[in-house]
Enzyme design. Structure first.
Site, PDB file in Angstrom:
ATOM      1  N   GLU A 155       0.817  -1.216   0.000  1.00  0.00           N
ATOM      2  CA  GLU A 155       0.000   0.000   0.000  1.00  0.00           C
ATOM      3  C   GLU A 155       0.856   1.273   0.000  1.00  0.00           C
ATOM      4  O   GLU A 155       0.752   2.128   0.877  1.00  0.00           O
ATOM      5  CB  GLU A 155      -0.957  -0.006   1.187  1.00  0.00           C
ATOM      6  CG  GLU A 155      -1.985  -1.122   1.122  1.00  0.00           C
ATOM      7  CD  GLU A 155      -3.036  -1.051   2.206  1.00  0.00           C
ATOM      8  OE1 GLU A 155      -4.151  -1.560   1.991  1.00  0.00           O
ATOM      9  OE2 GLU A 155      -2.752  -0.473   3.287  1.00  0.00           O
ATOM     10  N   GLU A 312      -6.710  -7.551  -1.340  1.00  0.00           N
ATOM     11  CA  GLU A 312      -7.317  -7.467  -0.013  1.00  0.00           C
ATOM     12  C   GLU A 312      -8.776  -7.044  -0.128  1.00  0.00           C
ATOM     13  O   GLU A 312      -9.131  -6.195  -0.944  1.00  0.00           O
ATOM     14  CB  GLU A 312      -6.602  -6.437   0.877  1.00  0.00           C
ATOM     15  CG  GLU A 312      -5.201  -6.776   1.289  1.00  0.00           C
ATOM     16  CD  GLU A 312      -4.631  -5.719   2.230  1.00  0.00           C
ATOM     17  OE1 GLU A 312      -5.424  -4.971   2.855  1.00  0.00           O
ATOM     18  OE2 GLU A 312      -3.394  -5.628   2.341  1.00  0.00           O
TER      19      GLU A 312
END
Length: 637
Positions: A155, A312
């Site tokens: 991320e 995710e």
């Protein structure tokens, strides 16, 4: 062997599983993990995201024996591994030895360990330690039978989204500017520094855009956003170089956060073998299903429509909103099939087993704190079996749509800066408004960068293209001249790539195309509405003077609100306001009828969506999902 073929070769169907953090647990739990993964049909686990401190407890003292045990066990259990490079969160000793690696905010505040991503992206010290770790991992696991995919970092830009303002970053910014402009005179011209006596005599006088008394130079801020994305990308590329050199046959990815202005994703995607995305729609969100579909269309477009990875999602609740609603029964399944419909080759979760401690202990997982005898695990088990029953979906390519929407990150950065006519004009809101009527009609829509080939598309949606170069504007113009149809919204064609106004009347590069001139902006007050000849408008109005276009809708005072202009062999539509949803749906239905764009499947009930994927043997697979009815299925056709 092709890198993606290597990944697919480790699987027999869509990738299913999630983040696996065995270092948080002991041997008894590990044995149960193996049993439950087999029961749930897990075939891919992402391992090691936040394991740097465990793998290198002291500088240069590596310990991978624990990881050997887990990778060997996963291989025996038939679970492939997406192995992370572990560099997302440095161990505390790095900050102790090298405090200069810690990021600094624009007001001078230094950020410290105790969370994650506590590193300056420009720091050569951080990159040295990170790549050294990656080299150890690559050498050790290059030929491990479980290794299917490398996962670099995690991320990027999630927490240090505006980069860093330390002296190291300042020096790096100056180097980046020298490479971009060559001379300080060229920079002064691009940044319009004659305004407010900002002229620079040397690159050494330039700082990152730190806290200042008033509005900061908009071109400086725009370049800083470009620089920030590039510096984070350089961190990614430093690790990728090691992996490409030592494991040339293994594909590489990193996971993007829920759609944000942080990184120029089109630029990043060029450096990835497969795009990965983290999706966290709010169960309390009234329009979450459409918002998610739009995000998935963006992600699919980053690599020209190739399949991507849902890296995710939450099985139920997250932990980081003010109110963390759970997903009701069946919602996890529907959300997963929605991702597959829009091009995902995986259904992965954060995480496999819910943590007992730490900041994310209340984030849901495939195995909740209650273990096997829970609703979530039962649904996870059923979903695994259902996905495995459709092996032809793995690697199937999403069918190209007839409509496309243009999206550009530098334009996003420029559009939403301060000192504009209205802070209510937001790019994603404008893009979703144009996308929603197509979604409601179950019409597929691709998302493209400014330099994409536009010729395959019958309809091009252009939301708030505020900052656009002359060359990019010319490409859109030629697309319409050659027979395409464009729908463009207000506040487009206003500035160039340096945020300097295009002179000659708004929107100068599109005046001929649109057949109009905007004399003056007239943004609406907060919550204000403008009456149209049919319907209402919100956020914005302006004084449009027709120069060949026809007014299709007008404001109550007679000013044009929606216009249509025949141009060359094509048609250009323009919105001078944001029409209410019914008016916009009616307009898009009319435009679709004129351009011949049809729903993916005819006869679907209201609320149902269908998207088509083409299998390797040419079979068309229709994935149909309906959040309102709680249904999902796969049809061959």
């Amino acid at each position: 062997m092709d890198r993606i073929a290597h990944f697919h070769g480790k699987l027999s169907s869509l990738a299913y599983g999630g983040d696996y953090n065995p270092e948080q647990w002991g041997p008894e739990v590990h044995a149960e993990d193996s049993e439950l993964m087999r029961e749930a049909g897990v075939n891919l686990a992402t391992v090691g995201i936040f394991s740097w401190a465990r793998a290198e407890p002291e500088p240069g003292a590596y310990d991978f024996t624990w990881l050997d045990t887990h990778l060997d066990r996963l291989a025996r259990d038939g679970v492939a591994v997406c192995l992370a490079t572990m560099t997302a969160s440095p161990p505390p000793w790095l900050a102790r030895l090298h405090p200069e690696t810690l990021p600094v905010l624009e007001d001078g505040t230094r950020l410290y360990p105790g969370s994650r991503q506590h590193w300056c992206p420009s720091s050569p010290v951080f990159r040295t330690y990170a790549t050294r770790l990656v080299e150890q991992l690559a050498k050790r696991y290059a030929h491990h039978p479980a290794l299917a995919l490398w996962h670099i970092g995690n991320e990027y830009g999630c927490h240090i989204s505006r980069h860093c303002h330390c002296e190291v970053s300042t020096a790096a910014f100056r180097t980046w500017l020298r490479a971009r402009y060559a001379t300080v005179e060229a920079l002064n011209e691009a940044w319009s520094t004659t305004f407010w006596s900002q002229r620079y005599a040397s690159f050494d006088e330039i700082h990152t855009p730190r806290t200042a008394p008033s509005f900061r130079n908009p071109a400086q801020q725009l370049d800083y956003r470009r620089f920030s994305s590039d510096e984070l990308l350089a961190c990614y590329l430093a690790e990728k170089e090691v992996l490409d050199r030592l494991t040339p046959g293994i594909p590489v990815t990193t996971n993007f956060v829920p759609l944000a202005p942080t990184l120029d994703l089109f630029r990043w995607a060029r450096e990835m073998d497969v795009v990965s995305y983290d999706s966290y729609p709010d169960p309390h969100g009234a329009d979450a299903a459409h918002e998610t579909a739009f995000h998935y269309d963006v992600i699919r477009g980053l690599k020209n429509g190739t399949p991507w990875l849902l890296m995710e999602q939450a099985p139920s609740a997250v932990n980081w909103r003010r109110r963390n609603g759970r997903k009701p029964a069946g919602r996890m399944r529907l959300d997963s099939w929605q991702a597959v419909a829009h091009g995902a080759d995986s259904v992965l979760f954060f995480q496999w087993r819910a943590s007992r401690g730490g900041a994310e202990k209340f984030h849901s997982a495939m195995v909740p704190h209650g273990g096997r005898d829970t609703r979530i695990f039962r649904e996870a088990r059923a979903l695994g079996a259902e996905l495995a029953a459709h092996p032809a979906l793995l690697g199937s390519r999403p069918e190209r749509a007839g409509a496309a929407l243009l999206l550009d990150w530098p334009n996003w950065w420029a559009l939403e800066q301060e000192a504009h006519p209205s802070s209510d004009v937001q790019l994603l809101a404008g893009a979703r408004a144009l996308h929603k009527p197509l979604y409601d009609a179950s019409v597929a829509c691709d998302v493209l960068p400014l330099d994409a080939d536009l010729s395959p598309y019958a309809l091009l949606l252009v939301p708030h293209l505020y900052s656009v170069s002359e060359s990019a504007a010319a490409r859109i113009t030629e697309y319409v001249r050659a027979g395409g149809t464009v729908l463009m919204t207000y506040f487009s064609g206003i500035t160039d790539e340096h945020d300097r106004v295009h002179l000659g009347g708004y929107p100068a590069p599109f005046r001929e195309l649109l057949g109009l001139r905007v004399d003056e902006f007239d943004p609406l007050p907060h919550g204000g509405r403008a009456e149209l000849s049919s319907g209402t408008g919100t956020l914005w109005s302006e004084d449009v003077l027709l120069e060949g276009a026809q007014a299709v809708e007008t404001f109550a005072d007679g000013r044009p609100a929606i216009t249509r202009h025949s141009f060359g062999a094509g048609t250009a539509w323009y919105l001078a306001t944001t029409p209410d949803p019914a008016t916009l749906r009616s307009l898009l239905d009319r435009i679709r009828a004129e351009t011949g764009i049809e729903p993916v499947l005819p006869g679907l009930p209201p609320g149902a969506q269908a998207r088509t994927r083409i299998a390797a043997d040419g079979t068309r697979l229709h994935v149909v999902y309906d959040h309102e009815a709680g249904e999902a299925r796969v049809e061959r056709g």
